[in-house]
Design an enzyme around this catalytic site. Sequence first.
Site, short mmCIF file in Angstrom:
data_model
loop_
_atom_site.label_atom_id
_atom_site.label_comp_id
_atom_site.label_asym_id
_atom_site.label_seq_id
_atom_site.Cartn_x
_atom_site.Cartn_y
_atom_site.Cartn_z
CG ASN A 55 36.77 -14.56 41.40
OD1 ASN A 55 35.58 -14.41 41.04
ND2 ASN A 55 37.23 -15.73 42.12
CB SER A 81 38.15 -18.56 44.75
OG SER A 81 37.77 -18.99 46.01
CG HIS A 109 38.76 -21.02 40.37
ND1 HIS A 109 38.65 -19.80 39.95
CD2 HIS A 109 37.87 -21.17 41.32
CE1 HIS A 109 37.78 -19.32 40.66
NE2 HIS A 109 37.34 -20.03 41.76
CD GLU A 122 39.56 -18.56 36.11
OE1 GLU A 122 40.21 -17.36 35.78
OE2 GLU A 122 39.37 -18.41 37.50
#
Length: 715
Positions: free
Chosen positions: A501, A430, A451, A463
């Site tokens: 993120n 991540s 991801h 992702e």
Amino acid sequence: MLFEGKTIQVHPLDDGIYDVVIDHKNDSVNKLDQATLAELSEAVKVLNDTADIKGVIFSSVKDVFIVGADITEFTQMFTVSEEDIIKNLHEMHAIFNAIEDLPCPTAVAINGLCFGGGFELSLACDFRIMGDKAKVGLPEVKLGIYPGWGGTVRLPRLIGVDNANEWICGGSEKRPDDALKEGAVDAVVETSQVKAAAIDIIQKANAGKFDYKARRVEKQSPIKLNQIEQMMAFESAKGVIGSKAGPHYPAPIAALKTIQKHANLTREKAIEVEAKGFAKLAKTDVCAALVGLFMKDQAVKKVGKGYESKAEPVNQAAVLGAGIMGGGIAYQSASKGTPIIMKDINQDALALGLSEATKLLDKKVSRGRMDSRKMASVLNSITPTLNYGDFGNVDVAVEAVVENPKIKKAVLAEVEGELKEGAILASNTSTISITDLATALKKPENFCGMHFFNPVHQMPLVEVIRGEKTSEEAVARTVAYAKAMGKTPIVVNDCPGFLVNRVLFPYFAGFSKLISDGANFLQVDKVMEAFGWPMGPAYLLDVVGMDTAHHADSVMAEGFPDRMGHDEETVLERMFNLGRLGQKNGKGFYRYELDRKGKPKKIVDEEVPALLEGLATSTREFTDEEIIERMMTPLCIEIARCLEENIVASPAEADMALIYGIGFPPFRGGACHYLDQIGLDNFCAMAEKYEALGPLYQPTEEMKNMAASSRKYFG
Ligand code: NAD
């Protein structure tokens, strides 16, 4: 041939019956775009003028019947005034009414998907024959509108108010058995037989076995409920539909009120009521956002298909690590048809991974969505192992071991040695840079990020991260695998936090700053939930886990020290240092107890305010508006940076990633759409108020340029 258009052709059949055949030449599906509707209007006029006509059927030569109106035309159609929208709707009503008033019985052969405007066309006919694999429905509320071509008028008169309320306000797809049971269709037959059955029912109507004229009268008259029955039906539905839709989605309740309002009217008057309400909804921001989402989703799918078309198929996958994510990936891959080897170093982890998959499959079986034979075959296609035995057959291997660069690099290098030539290796990290992880590999071109989001089976986004040396083949094959798993892949370039993120942590930084300036986290959660997020930031941190978030926060601070570095103690650090990890240990910003279904239930914990003492030097009142601005500004500016730095290729992909990855409120259309709606000039002026909070609150030069030249992300 009686009529020949580009999409619509009318062929004579035997016995004075005509077949209106719909075949959209420029598309894989049939849809009612403006050009098709113009042809339909012409075709119906010709039919109306045909002497001795004995019947009309509507059919499709494609696998679908009609998927609905052409949504890509909506944005343009809804920019005009309410009056003009109503005028346009009345032109459509004229076509549908003309179908309903044809001087002979009419039937529709619904061979495949039949939604929205396509189903409204079916409702204008006297008889509906449905294929056993077809689906029907009126999903318009999902776009912030309701059926506008007579659907709210005809359906309640056909299937009753309670059923129609559920169909229209819920917007769900209906299977043949439900449609038949509720009276929305007259017969369900094998797909290959729909046309023959439609002709048959016309012949029976002509022979006097069905009174199609009586049906028409019923569809055009007031609803057959007295005032008390009506009040009961509508008032009781209001509570249920309102609470299901929530405060941000006005269309379902507007639909209900419209049906109620025109319940005692005849067709002509009722249609006017429908059109007026429709035009109001079409002008709302929510409708613009939801129509925009549809278009973005299409755009994202198109990009995905482009990659998919270049990719070799993935026949055998593998996952390293059978933990929360590895187990989820194995389940998802197997249940969507790609066999997967699940490798761990720990036998217990393998057993746990399999038992989680079994639980999910059991649920499907108990809900009737899967039979036990299929369940067994899905489970059989997950091969748990402690060694690399069959890795030589693997096309794509996903690494999902602990989030530690050293361990990951060691595992990746080891796996690379076991894979065949050309196999792809992906990491579910991540936070760790893909370019950095690739340094452990001999063939970094075959490596990329993949991801997933937790829980894997529920979260739609994946992702796909392109590292510096990642080849386009590796990206394409990983995208293809994600699509085969039923996910929506979005390709991004490598940077700390990737896209989602990277944008989420500035939002959490906004939360930390609010707390250090004396805001109450319960108020912040309440305000952000009312804004439309599925959970407020404190609750979200509890769900993510304070340890995971703390670790990611440090990666972000290291990656972007100017914006995301911090010296002062943050609320996240405080909670982490206190061991309040969130849901995983039952205590975070909230306390958690398992409810009767075994799900963690959030409880306000009176101890928490004391634990946060000293973080803020003073407390003060914050308005809801200030909280929203301070939370959303850093997120919006970071998404703009990601676009400018080409981390993500387009605003459409950026918006969809946030909606699918972190539940950005869909009715706000995504961060770029939200910025467009506020106006970049207004946004930049607003952000100036918070300049002192640091660089996370300072719009980029490009945003300021866009503001100065009135540019938008969309249009
Ligand atoms: P986890 O601790 O639940 O599982 C890790 C598993 O890897 C364990 O079963 C462990 O036994 C196994 N493992 C360790 N070394 C191994 C090796 N050499 N070979 C094979 N297996 C090995 O962790 P998780 O939450 O599933 O996270 C895994 C990865 O996914 C991490 O990189 C994490 O950052 C990422 N991720 C996690 C989440 C999340 O919400 N949990 C979300 C997205 C991505």
